[in-house]
Every structure is written in C-alpha cells, then in structure tokens.
Design a protein around this motif. Structure first.
Motif, mmCIF file in Angstrom:
data_model
loop_
_atom_site.group_PDB
_atom_site.id
_atom_site.type_symbol
_atom_site.label_atom_id
_atom_site.label_comp_id
_atom_site.label_asym_id
_atom_site.label_seq_id
_atom_site.Cartn_x
_atom_site.Cartn_y
_atom_site.Cartn_z
ATOM 1 N N LYS A 175 14.265 67.360 -84.167
ATOM 2 C CA LYS A 175 12.900 67.820 -84.414
ATOM 3 C C LYS A 175 12.861 68.761 -85.609
ATOM 4 O O LYS A 175 11.977 68.663 -86.467
ATOM 5 C CB LYS A 175 12.351 68.514 -83.167
ATOM 6 C CG LYS A 175 10.908 68.974 -83.314
ATOM 7 C CD LYS A 175 10.403 69.605 -82.024
ATOM 8 C CE LYS A 175 8.954 70.081 -82.179
ATOM 9 N NZ LYS A 175 8.451 70.704 -80.923
ATOM 10 N N THR B 118 14.992 67.229 -77.933
ATOM 11 C CA THR B 118 13.826 67.801 -78.605
ATOM 12 C C THR B 118 12.785 66.741 -78.930
ATOM 13 O O THR B 118 11.596 67.055 -79.060
ATOM 14 C CB THR B 118 14.244 68.519 -79.894
ATOM 15 O OG1 THR B 118 14.838 67.569 -80.797
ATOM 16 C CG2 THR B 118 15.244 69.620 -79.601
ATOM 17 N N SER C 29 11.229 65.520 -75.149
ATOM 18 C CA SER C 29 10.644 66.523 -74.266
ATOM 19 C C SER C 29 9.181 66.210 -73.977
ATOM 20 O O SER C 29 8.502 65.506 -74.733
ATOM 21 C CB SER C 29 10.776 67.917 -74.891
ATOM 22 O OG SER C 29 10.039 67.974 -76.101
ATOM 23 N N ALA C 30 8.688 66.793 -72.860
ATOM 24 C CA ALA C 30 7.297 66.564 -72.458
ATOM 25 C C ALA C 30 6.332 67.202 -73.449
ATOM 26 O O ALA C 30 5.239 66.680 -73.703
ATOM 27 C CB ALA C 30 7.071 67.119 -71.051
ATOM 28 N N SER C 31 6.721 68.337 -74.039
ATOM 29 C CA SER C 31 5.868 69.018 -75.022
ATOM 30 C C SER C 31 6.139 68.491 -76.421
ATOM 31 O O SER C 31 6.399 69.251 -77.352
ATOM 32 C CB SER C 31 6.113 70.524 -74.962
ATOM 33 O OG SER C 31 7.487 70.802 -75.228
ATOM 34 N N HIS C 32 6.087 67.182 -76.547
ATOM 35 C CA HIS C 32 6.438 66.537 -77.803
ATOM 36 C C HIS C 32 5.282 66.603 -78.785
ATOM 37 O O HIS C 32 4.114 66.393 -78.415
ATOM 38 C CB HIS C 32 6.829 65.078 -77.535
ATOM 39 C CG HIS C 32 7.161 64.305 -78.772
ATOM 40 N ND1 HIS C 32 6.263 63.462 -79.388
ATOM 41 C CD2 HIS C 32 8.288 64.255 -79.518
ATOM 42 C CE1 HIS C 32 6.828 62.919 -80.446
ATOM 43 N NE2 HIS C 32 8.058 63.383 -80.532
ATOM 44 N N ASP C 33 5.598 66.892 -80.053
ATOM 45 C CA ASP C 33 4.597 66.930 -81.112
ATOM 46 C C ASP C 33 4.270 65.503 -81.530
ATOM 47 O O ASP C 33 5.170 64.703 -81.828
ATOM 48 C CB ASP C 33 5.140 67.733 -82.301
ATOM 49 C CG ASP C 33 4.085 67.945 -83.374
ATOM 50 O OD1 ASP C 33 2.971 67.401 -83.235
ATOM 51 O OD2 ASP C 33 4.375 68.659 -84.355
ATOM 52 N N SER C 34 2.985 65.173 -81.567
ATOM 53 C CA SER C 34 2.582 63.801 -81.892
ATOM 54 C C SER C 34 2.947 63.400 -83.317
ATOM 55 O O SER C 34 3.037 62.213 -83.628
ATOM 56 C CB SER C 34 1.068 63.642 -81.691
ATOM 57 O OG SER C 34 0.360 64.564 -82.511
#
Length: 658
Positions: free
Chosen positions: A387, A431, A434-439
């Motif tokens: 990431k 990274t 993860s669930a909080s992944h940046d689109s």
C-alpha cells in the motif's frame, strides 16, 4: 592508413607530395603522460632538408612547441627526451588563448630520426637511474567530470599535486620540484598499495588494469546477472500481449556482481569470476558481502557506461543517492580531506557514469576486510508494504517488499529449462486485503520478472508449488501499473532480512484473497472478478478431446478390435475410460461496462456447469441452453485490453493459489 604509411620503405618516406617544407622537425626536451596522452615539450629545428636537420640539429628556433602524441604513437616510436622526430602532414598547429606555447595536433604520421650524434646528445639528456617519461598526478579526471566542490574550483591542478599524503604544509614549488613531488606521490601509492578513489586509480594505473593497487570500496548491493546480458541493455521492456511467458529458471550461467562505492561517492559494478549455481542462495551471498568494506585488487575496466546505455543499473544507483555520510571531495589531499557541508553546500548530483570492472585472470579479486563492522557508507534496503509503495513510491524508483504470490503466469517449461523470457506474478499483502481498504489502491499488484533477474533454486521450487508462497522482493523497479524485477533485483523465499520502514509489521494472510471487480480502470496482466450473463459463444474455440485418465496425455491410440479402449504410450497402459476435456470461450453482458465487449475463457468446471442442462450428446451443446445463463463471480486474469476502435476486454478464468 597509418599502419600502411609506417611500413613504407625509407626511400619512400623521404618523398612527400606537399614538399619537404611541410615536414615539422622537432627535438624533444621533456615528455610526460597526462590523461592517456603524451605531451612533449619540443624545440623546433630549422626547416632545411632532412639530412641537414640530422647533422645540424643544434640550429633551432627560440619558440618551443607542445606536441601531443597518442599512447600508440609513443609506444611505436619509442621516443623520450633528446630524440628528434619528423612530423609529416596533416599535422595542425593551434594557438591557444592566454597560452604562450603553441600546440601541435594530428601527429600520427611521425618518424624518429636515428643518428649517432643524436644518440650521444640523448645520453646527456637522460640522468642515470631516473625515468625519462613523467606522469602527472591523477587529478585531471576530477576536473574533467566537474567533481570538484565550488570552493575548490579556483585551485589549479598543479597546486593540488604539490601536496602529498604525508605532507600537511602548502609550499610553492618550482616546476622541477613539482615533478619530484609527482614521483613521490606515485611512490607513496605503490608502497602503501591503498587508494580510496576510483578515478585516481584508473588515471594513475590505466584502464588496462592495476595489479599492485588496492582500491578501498564499500559493497552496496550483491546480485546476479546472466552472462550474455553482462553489458546492460535498456530497462524498458517490450510489451508482450496475450502470450503467457516462460520462467527464466535454470540460468546456471550467471555471474555474481557487486555494486561498490568509493569514498568519493562514485560507483562501479564488479563482475566477479564466481558463478551462481542452482544450489547457491543469493540471499546468503548478500548477507556475506553487503555492507562490508573491501579491497579491489587486480581489476581492469570492461566498460565506462552512462545513464543512456544502462538505465537499469542507474536506477539502482539512484536508490543509493545521496550517500548517508558526506563523500570526500576530489581535488583535496587524501591526508587532509574535508567533507561537504550538507547544510550549507549544494548536494552533489547523482553520478552520470559508472565503470564496469572485472578481475584480471589469476590476479584480481575482492578481499573483504576482516573484523570490521558494517560501513557507515552502506545504505541497506528498506522494506515497505504494498500500500505504501502504490501511494508514495514514484515510477522508476526502487522498492523492497514481502508479498504473497497468489497467481503465476508461466509458460509450459521445456526439457532443458533454459528459456530466458519474462513472466508475470500477481501478489498481495495484508495492507491490500484489509477491510479498511482504500478504493484507489488495487487489491493485487502485477509483478513482471524479466530475464535480467536470476532466480535461485528455492524461489523456483516455491513458484512451481501449487500452494501460495511468501516471496521477498529486494530492489524491484516501480513502473506504471506494475512492478518489474530487473537488474539488481533479488528474490528470496526466506524470512526477510531487510529493515522495515518505521518498524512496520505485515500480518500473514489467511488464504481468502479478495480481488477487484472488473471496471474501466482494470489493467492488463492484472486480476479481477467478473459476474454477468452469457450473450454469445465463440464457436471457433469450442471443442473437446479425450486424454489419458492417469497422465492427461492427449495423444491416445485406439486399439483395433477391442471396442472403445485406447492405448497411452506415455503410461504404456490401456485406457478404458479416457477423460474428456473441454474448451469454451463465451461473451458476457457486464452491467458495469455496458458498452464494452467482455470475452472470457472458462475453466472446465465452469464449462461443465454451463452445459449441465444441455441435451446434446457426443460432447456438444445446444446454443439456446447456454445463452442467457448467469456466470460468476469468477476469478480472472486480464489477457488483453483494447480501447480502439471499440472497447474489448479479454479474460481467462483462473484458480488462485491456496
């Protein structure tokens, strides 16, 4: 033409189309070597006939000349102080501004005059026990490449040569004393045998090699290169659409290389004689060599390369610039070396050239200094997560990371396992999953492993396994939409020994990998998921065939008189129940891209599910039973992306490594 002219007879050499007046006759008063050229301070003789010049050589003009001879011409003539030389046209005379002595160029057509009287006078010129050719101190290359700091540019090269390594006093010397100091400097280097400047060694010893000189350097990187690619090509690779590319496994003929840096910040690549075998682990080699201070002995220059010739090498050099500690400055004595003040002085630009070195046969080597800690000049690789690399590392920069290989795109291997082509890997880490992944960041990254990157046995074995594997990528190159393993990249399956950025800890993956959905941003050679309705079938690619149910060999022979049995030559057995394999490519209606044509090559499991309700026999199908069926979500590899003249996306259903 020069060699032909030199082999003429003595009678022919006296005849010249332009007349004898065009022959320049000089007596050599002093001869020294500078920057691979020989500079002779000469006294011109009277322009009379050749015979008269030999007998009346004492009749001279008062204005001296500086005559430039190449190393080859000087060696062929065997000239020294006291000799008389005839220089034939087309020699050129140049008057330089602010210089009192004219310079003579183009001296390839020259002859030394042999005479008994000249031999007597020559003996008076040469002092017994002293060399007749002096060599200037090795400072001119630093001036030539503009490596002198701004505060030292007003000092001349002659002033620099008056200070030896053991003398801290600045004394103004006469030209004769300067020559003695030059000889003392050479004696100092030869006696101690140690120098920390690559340019000084090359200028003082020559590009042909140095046997008795020790060059002190720090090993920054260790890697292997294929022997036939030892002289670097461009880093930029040609696009290879559609075709899966083979692995470059089995490259036993690879050379162990060191990227070293001297105390002045200059780099050189050493092509060592040690070859990497399939049993060697390059990660172990890196741990043994990297960061160590060593002496280069008995080296010769293979090539002086530049950024335009070796972009891959210089991308690795740029990742090591600027140095962690201020480098020394050329033009200052080694005994009283000052450093660049990084807070006030302008930082030196990255080197624009690099020397490729190799040991002399039977003489050269790389000697690591024992009982020494890691050098302060050493700059270790920094491990980052994917990431961070996607968001912060610019294109053409080097990066190091550890990632899970979830798909490999390898061509079918041949028997000799020596195909040197690129192949693709698809990797991910926690990274990106993860669930909080940046689109804006992809779930997976495509990695191209080029033929410049030599793979070790453990890496090859790991990539050939059916399970996913964690691979460490060291010094890979960031390109648009992908990462490239090029020159200087090292792959390893061992636990990473790299330093983590800000002590980052990358969590292990559980095997349930998430892929991006197919969209207009999907790139070539990437992974995605797709779900849609079948609207067409490519009948030219739809067929089935039988294979052996043991080895899946497709070349079966039907046994005559024994019903439906077959014979497999590979298994050397009869096959009573052969297995039927199918191939089918369909067109999907994909709601996210309504104006794009999406074509997908299906796996056999999806084909069987699609033809489950078809009433056709003999391995065929009914078109109406296939159209309108829903497919997906399917994991796919992007084989092709075309936007002109119309949007077309070619996919292939894959099975991720578990």
């Amino acid at each position: 033409a020069i060699n032909f002219w030199r082999h003429r007879s003595p009678t022919d050499s006296k005849i010249h189309a332009g007349g004898k007046a065009d022959i320049l006759m000089v007596k050599i008063l002093e001869l020294h070597e500078e920057c691979s050229m020989f500079v002779a301070l000469c006294q011109p003789l009277m322009k009379t006939s050749t015979d008269q010049a030999v007998e009346n050589y004492e009749c001279t003009s008062k204005i001296p000349l500086k005559v430039l001879f190449t190393r080859e011409t000087t060696s062929y003539l065997g000239i020294c102080a006291g000799d008389i030389v005839h220089i034939y046209p087309p020699w050129q005379k140049i008057d330089i501004q602010d210089e009192e002595i004219p310079v003579i160029l183009c001296t390839y057509f020259s002859q030394k005059v042999h005479s008994k009287k000249i031999a007597v006078t020559k003996a008076n010129y040469c002092c017994p026990g002293k060399p007749m050719v002096f060599r200037k101190a090795p400072m001119s290359l630093a001036v030539k490449f503009n490596l002198i700091g701004s505060r030292q540019k007003h000092h001349s090269a002659d002033q620099d040569t008056t200070t030896t390594a053991g003398n801290a006093e600045n004394i103004l010397l006469t030209p004769q004393e300067k020559e003695i100091k030059v000889l003392n400097l050479e004696h100092y280097f030869s006696a101690n045998g140690i120098c920390d400047s690559l340019l000084e060694v090359i200028e003082s010893q020559g590009a042909a090699g140095w046997a008795k000189q020790n060059l002190k350097v720090v090993i920054q990187r260790v890697y292997c290169l294929p022997i036939k690619e030892a002289l670097h090509n461009q880093l930029t690779r040609s696009n290879q659409p559609d075709h899966p590319l083979p692995s470059n496994v089995g490259q036993q003929n690879a050379r162990l290389c060191f990227l070293v840096q001297d105390m002045y910040g200059l780099f050189s690549e050493v092509h060592h004689h040690t070859f990497c075998s399939l049993e060697e682990d390059l990660q172990v080699q890196s741990a043994c060599w990297e960061g160590k201070t060593c002496y280069l002995t008995g080296m010769k220059v293979l090539q002086r390369t530049t950024r335009g010739r070796s972009s891959g090498l210089f991308s690795l050099i740029d990742s090591l610039w600027p140095p962690l500690i201020p480098p020394k400055v050329h033009g200052q004595s080694q005994g009283s070396q000052e450093h660049v003040d990084w807070s006030t002085d302008m930082i030196l630009p990255a080197p624009s050239f690099c020397y490729i070195l190799t040991p002399l046969p039977g003489e050269g080597g790389v000697d690591v200094l024992q009982n020494e800690s890691v050098s302060d000049l050493y700059q270790p690789s920094t491990l980052n997560d994917l990431k961070h690399i996607c968001q912060h590392v610019p294109e053409r920069h080097r990066c190091s990371f550890s990632a899970e290989v979830i798909y490999r795109r390898l061509q079918e291997q041949t028997a000799n396992l020596q195909i040197n082509k690129d192949f693709w890997l698809c990797v991910t880490d926690s990274t990106l999953q993860s669930a909080s992944h940046d689109s804006g960041v992809p779930r997976t990254i495509s990695v191209c492993v080029t033929s410049f990157c030599v793979l070790g046995t453990n890496v090859i074995k790991s990539l050939n396994d059916e399970a996913s594997s964690n691979i460490s990528f060291k010094n890979a190159v960031v390109e648009k939409d992908s990462i490239v393993c090029a020159e200087g990249t090292v792959l390893s399956v061992q636990k990473s020994m790299l330093q983590s950025n800000e002590n980052q800890e990358i969590s292990p993956l559980n095997g349930n990998f998430i892929l991006d959905k197919l969209s207009a941003k999907t790139k070539l050679n990437s992974l995605c998921t797709v779900q849609g309705t079948v609207v067409g079938v490519d009948e030219s690619t739809a067929f089935s065939w039988i294979v052996c149910n043991r080895c899946e060999n497709g070349k079966l022979e039907k046994k005559h008189g024994e019903g439906e049995s077959f014979y497999c030559r590979q298994c050397a057995r009869s096959v009573m129940t052969p297995r039927t394999k199918k191939q089918l490519e369909v067109f999907l209606q994909y709601p996210v891209l309504p104006h794009s044509t999406v074509k997908i090559k299906l796996l056999e499991q999806s084909i069987s599910s699609l033809l489950l309700h078809s009433s056709s026999d003999e391995g065929g199908y009914e078109m109406n039973s296939v159209l309108g069926q829903e497919l997906g979500p399917l994991s796919c590899y992007v084989r092709s992306v075309t936007n002109q003249p119309a949007s077309w996306i070619g996919l292939e259903e894959i099975r991720l490594l578990s």
